[in-house]
Design a protein around this motif. Structure first.
Motif, PDB file in Angstrom:
ATOM      1  N   SER A   1       0.848  -1.192   0.000  1.00 21.87           N
ATOM      2  CA  SER A   1       0.000   0.000   0.000  1.00 21.87           C
ATOM      3  C   SER A   1       0.881   1.238   0.000  1.00 21.87           C
ATOM      4  O   SER A   1       1.825   1.346   0.784  1.00 21.87           O
ATOM      5  CB  SER A   1      -0.916   0.014   1.227  1.00 21.87           C
ATOM      6  OG  SER A   1      -1.710  -1.150   1.264  1.00 21.87           O
ATOM      7  N   ILE A   2       0.576   2.163  -0.903  1.00 20.06           N
ATOM      8  CA  ILE A   2       1.351   3.393  -1.032  1.00 20.06           C
ATOM      9  C   ILE A   2       0.492   4.557  -0.575  1.00 20.06           C
ATOM     10  O   ILE A   2      -0.667   4.695  -0.985  1.00 20.06           O
ATOM     11  CB  ILE A   2       1.803   3.627  -2.484  1.00 20.06           C
ATOM     12  CG1 ILE A   2       2.524   2.383  -3.027  1.00 20.06           C
ATOM     13  CG2 ILE A   2       2.681   4.862  -2.579  1.00 20.06           C
ATOM     14  CD1 ILE A   2       3.773   2.011  -2.291  1.00 20.06           C
ATOM     15  N   SER A   3       1.027   5.372   0.292  1.00 25.23           N
ATOM     16  CA  SER A   3       0.277   6.539   0.770  1.00 25.23           C
ATOM     17  C   SER A   3       0.111   7.555  -0.349  1.00 25.23           C
ATOM     18  O   SER A   3       0.751   7.456  -1.401  1.00 25.23           O
ATOM     19  CB  SER A   3       1.007   7.183   1.955  1.00 25.23           C
ATOM     20  OG  SER A   3       2.289   7.640   1.547  1.00 25.23           O
ATOM     21  N   ASP A   4      -0.774   8.509  -0.128  1.00 28.65           N
ATOM     22  CA  ASP A   4      -1.072   9.510  -1.148  1.00 28.65           C
ATOM     23  C   ASP A   4       0.078  10.503  -1.277  1.00 28.65           C
ATOM     24  O   ASP A   4       0.034  11.639  -0.776  1.00 28.65           O
ATOM     25  CB  ASP A   4      -2.380  10.237  -0.790  1.00 28.65           C
ATOM     26  CG  ASP A   4      -3.577   9.325  -0.927  1.00 28.65           C
ATOM     27  OD1 ASP A   4      -3.633   8.575  -1.908  1.00 28.65           O
ATOM     28  OD2 ASP A   4      -4.449   9.357  -0.048  1.00 28.65           O
ATOM     29  N   ASN A   5       1.130  10.057  -1.940  1.00 29.53           N
ATOM     30  CA  ASN A   5       2.303  10.891  -2.168  1.00 29.53           C
ATOM     31  C   ASN A   5       2.769  10.657  -3.598  1.00 29.53           C
ATOM     32  O   ASN A   5       3.080   9.525  -3.987  1.00 29.53           O
ATOM     33  CB  ASN A   5       3.411  10.528  -1.170  1.00 29.53           C
ATOM     34  CG  ASN A   5       4.676  11.348  -1.387  1.00 29.53           C
ATOM     35  OD1 ASN A   5       5.471  11.033  -2.264  1.00 29.53           O
ATOM     36  ND2 ASN A   5       4.843  12.388  -0.586  1.00 29.53           N
ATOM     37  N   LEU A   6       2.800  11.711  -4.388  1.00 29.86           N
ATOM     38  CA  LEU A   6       3.084  11.598  -5.815  1.00 29.86           C
ATOM     39  C   LEU A   6       4.442  10.973  -6.078  1.00 29.86           C
ATOM     40  O   LEU A   6       4.577  10.067  -6.902  1.00 29.86           O
ATOM     41  CB  LEU A   6       2.993  12.969  -6.476  1.00 29.86           C
ATOM     42  CG  LEU A   6       3.309  13.017  -7.977  1.00 29.86           C
ATOM     43  CD1 LEU A   6       2.354  12.135  -8.757  1.00 29.86           C
ATOM     44  CD2 LEU A   6       3.264  14.457  -8.485  1.00 29.86           C
TER      45      LEU A   6
ATOM     46  N   ASP B   1      -8.232  15.788  -4.905  1.00 31.03           N
ATOM     47  CA  ASP B   1      -6.926  16.438  -4.850  1.00 31.03           C
ATOM     48  C   ASP B   1      -5.782  15.449  -4.651  1.00 31.03           C
ATOM     49  O   ASP B   1      -4.636  15.736  -4.977  1.00 31.03           O
ATOM     50  CB  ASP B   1      -6.907  17.453  -3.699  1.00 31.03           C
ATOM     51  CG  ASP B   1      -7.820  18.647  -3.983  1.00 31.03           C
ATOM     52  OD1 ASP B   1      -8.124  18.871  -5.165  1.00 31.03           O
ATOM     53  OD2 ASP B   1      -8.238  19.320  -3.025  1.00 31.03           O
ATOM     54  N   PHE B   2      -6.083  14.254  -4.097  1.00 30.37           N
ATOM     55  CA  PHE B   2      -5.026  13.289  -3.821  1.00 30.37           C
ATOM     56  C   PHE B   2      -5.020  12.121  -4.811  1.00 30.37           C
ATOM     57  O   PHE B   2      -4.429  11.089  -4.536  1.00 30.37           O
ATOM     58  CB  PHE B   2      -5.170  12.754  -2.386  1.00 30.37           C
ATOM     59  CG  PHE B   2      -4.981  13.822  -1.347  1.00 30.37           C
ATOM     60  CD1 PHE B   2      -3.712  14.316  -1.054  1.00 30.37           C
ATOM     61  CD2 PHE B   2      -6.065  14.344  -0.672  1.00 30.37           C
ATOM     62  CE1 PHE B   2      -3.543  15.297  -0.106  1.00 30.37           C
ATOM     63  CE2 PHE B   2      -5.897  15.333   0.279  1.00 30.37           C
ATOM     64  CZ  PHE B   2      -4.627  15.819   0.567  1.00 30.37           C
ATOM     65  N   ASP B   3      -5.671  12.306  -5.932  1.00 37.57           N
ATOM     66  CA  ASP B   3      -5.694  11.262  -6.950  1.00 37.57           C
ATOM     67  C   ASP B   3      -4.646  11.577  -8.010  1.00 37.57           C
ATOM     68  O   ASP B   3      -4.856  12.413  -8.882  1.00 37.57           O
ATOM     69  CB  ASP B   3      -7.092  11.149  -7.566  1.00 37.57           C
ATOM     70  CG  ASP B   3      -8.115  10.689  -6.545  1.00 37.57           C
ATOM     71  OD1 ASP B   3      -7.763   9.827  -5.730  1.00 37.57           O
ATOM     72  OD2 ASP B   3      -9.238  11.204  -6.565  1.00 37.57           O
ATOM     73  N   TYR B   4      -3.507  10.884  -7.916  1.00 37.45           N
ATOM     74  CA  TYR B   4      -2.324  11.264  -8.670  1.00 37.45           C
ATOM     75  C   TYR B   4      -2.135  10.499  -9.983  1.00 37.45           C
ATOM     76  O   TYR B   4      -1.215  10.809 -10.738  1.00 37.45           O
ATOM     77  CB  TYR B   4      -1.070  11.042  -7.802  1.00 37.45           C
ATOM     78  CG  TYR B   4      -0.998  11.961  -6.605  1.00 37.45           C
ATOM     79  CD1 TYR B   4      -1.097  13.340  -6.760  1.00 37.45           C
ATOM     80  CD2 TYR B   4      -0.806  11.440  -5.330  1.00 37.45           C
ATOM     81  CE1 TYR B   4      -1.002  14.187  -5.661  1.00 37.45           C
ATOM     82  CE2 TYR B   4      -0.718  12.283  -4.225  1.00 37.45           C
ATOM     83  CZ  TYR B   4      -0.813  13.649  -4.390  1.00 37.45           C
ATOM     84  OH  TYR B   4      -0.740  14.482  -3.311  1.00 37.45           O
ATOM     85  N   LEU B   5      -2.940   9.499 -10.247  1.00 40.22           N
ATOM     86  CA  LEU B   5      -2.685   8.690 -11.441  1.00 40.22           C
ATOM     87  C   LEU B   5      -2.698   9.494 -12.738  1.00 40.22           C
ATOM     88  O   LEU B   5      -1.843   9.265 -13.603  1.00 40.22           O
ATOM     89  CB  LEU B   5      -3.673   7.532 -11.516  1.00 40.22           C
ATOM     90  CG  LEU B   5      -3.347   6.329 -10.616  1.00 40.22           C
ATOM     91  CD1 LEU B   5      -4.295   5.187 -10.897  1.00 40.22           C
ATOM     92  CD2 LEU B   5      -1.913   5.854 -10.822  1.00 40.22           C
ATOM     93  N   PRO B   6      -3.644  10.411 -12.943  1.00 42.93           N
ATOM     94  CA  PRO B   6      -3.572  11.205 -14.185  1.00 42.93           C
ATOM     95  C   PRO B   6      -2.228  11.909 -14.360  1.00 42.93           C
ATOM     96  O   PRO B   6      -1.664  11.937 -15.460  1.00 42.93           O
ATOM     97  CB  PRO B   6      -4.726  12.207 -14.022  1.00 42.93           C
ATOM     98  CG  PRO B   6      -5.699  11.507 -13.134  1.00 42.93           C
ATOM     99  CD  PRO B   6      -4.857  10.752 -12.158  1.00 42.93           C
TER     100      PRO B   6
END
Length: 428
Positions: A233-238, A265-270
């Protein structure tokens, strides 16, 4: 700035994925280790089965013409001239009013053209040898398994891309495949994203949930025929997410992330897709649940971004990832098999998009019914344990009622289908 997304139809999303489909490499494994693997080449009979005319019963081989006058009132007597077991061949030829005792699987001796079962005879010992009496007539070919009646040399038995089950393993042994050519299983990396995720062995604390998606996807991957590699599991960090994705892409054939695909705001996949220079195939699908499912391609490898909601994640895998895996394994039927059934309960929730409802198949009086299981919410996980199908409810309606005809996607199924379910409305 939030990313604007334009939804595409389910069928379009499947087509985008399958346009880039490819077969994986092959490898040779021992027949001892081939269970559940997928054949990389067709299985063809290299000899007739049976390889000779043989007896399917314990009994006596004789000539049918000699039995024509046998009856309960006029039993006929035959001299037993030999006895043969399975794997043996008699050196004698059966003549007039003669018989050879034969065991199940043994080759029919010369001169004989039928077999009478042991329990239909009466045996008698005389000074001049062993005799049997029979009370019924036989026809030529009675109780004989003829050479090639099961299969002929050169016949296609099993096509490539089929999962090896106990029956197929029996065929492999029959035709001498001590080593089997199979498709090499793709390695699929799994990354669960989200600062709220805990491991199963960690205690719950306010604001946290345990990571169920990762373990669920692992099981789905195994069921589809592939292997997985866990990246945790990876925390919400780009930065940390990007670094892990780069490692996974180097080590795996396909990458699946769960979570991080919506528009928060914390959805980094795009942003990660852009940073990778990946070709974005789609990032929104006109379906429920799982509308935010995304897929990108980088250097011939897929990155599937599945929803963080368990049911949406589960359905996204079955619709889009599974067929790609199955084609990789050379299956000519890579898609979920679908059948038609009757809805057993009302489902009155209106929806502009097609909905895939976790369901259970019920058989009553030779008819197929399906009923939803559990709550129809994308975050619900308990209903997945009971679901054996996905009930397809096309959008643009005000809901469905008990008795309506619906399409059902079969989940725990190895047969598959050569085409995907086509998104279209049909008459109820």
């Amino acid at each position: 700035m939030l990313e604007r997304r334009k939804p595409i139809w389910v069928k379009e999303a499947i087509d985008y994925v399958m346009q880039l489909k490819k077969h994986g490499d092959t490898e040779i494994v021992s027949i001892d280790d081939c269970d559940g693997r997928f054949l990389a080449e067709p299985l063809v009979a290299d000899h007739d089965v049976p390889p000779f005319d043989r007896s399917p019963y314990d009994g006596f081989a004789l000539r049918a013409i000699d039995t024509k006058k046998a009856s309960g009132k006029t039993p006929l007597t035959f001299k037993v001239i030999d006895e043969i077991g399975a794997g043996q061949v008699s050196p004698f030829e059966v003549g007039c009013m003669e018989a050879i005792r034969i065991m199940t699987g043994a080759q029919i001796p010369q001169g004989a053209d039928c077999v009478i079962m042991l329990e239909l005879t009466q045996e008698e010992q005389r000074s001049e040898g062993t005799f049997i009496a029979i009370k019924r007539s036989l026809n030529k070919g009675d109780n004989i398994s003829y050479q090639g009646e099961d299969t002929k040399k050169g016949n296609l038995l099993i096509n490539k891309g089929v999962a090896i089950n106990p029956g197929i393993k029996a065929l492999l042994a029959t035709f001498g495949y001590s080593n089997v050519k199979v498709s090499k299983r793709p390695v699929i990396g799994i990354i669960a994203t989200g600062s709220e995720l805990l491991n199963p062995d960690e205690n719950l604390v306010p604001g946290k949930i345990r990571n169920s998606n990762g373990y669920m996807i692992e099981s789905q991957i195994l069921r589809a025929g592939a292997k997985f590699k866990r990246y945790g599991s990876i925390s919400d960090n780009l930065d940390s997410l990007f670094e892990t994705i780069m490692i996974a892409l180097n080590e795996c054939d396909i990458l699946i992330t769960t979570g991080g695909v919506s528009v928060g705001d914390f959805d980094y996949l795009p942003e990660i897709y852009r940073k990778l220079g990946a070709n974005l195939l789609f990032n929104k699908i006109a379906m429920r649940p799982g509308s935010v499912t995304s897929c990108a391609e980088k250097d011939g490898k897929f990155l599937f971004g599945l929803s963080g909601n368990p049911s949406a994640c589960y359905i996204g895998f079955e619709l889009f990832v599974r067929p790609y895996i199955r084609y990789w394994l050379r299956s000519e039927q890579p898609f979920l098999r679908f059948i038609r059934g009757t809805l057993k309960k009302d489902f009155l929730k209106a929806n502009p998009f097609s909905r895939f409802v976790r369901g259970k198949i019920v058989y009553e009086n030779g008819m197929v019914f399906a009923e939803p299981v559990g709550l129809d919410k994308s975050g619900v996980v308990t209903s997945l344990a009971w679901a054996d199908c996905l009930i397809i409810l096309p959008g643009g309606t005000r809901g469905y009622k008990k008795g309506d005809q619906v399409e059902l996607l079969i989940l725990d199924d190895q047969l598959g289908c050569d085409k995907p379910w086509v998104e279209a409305k049909f008459s109820k």
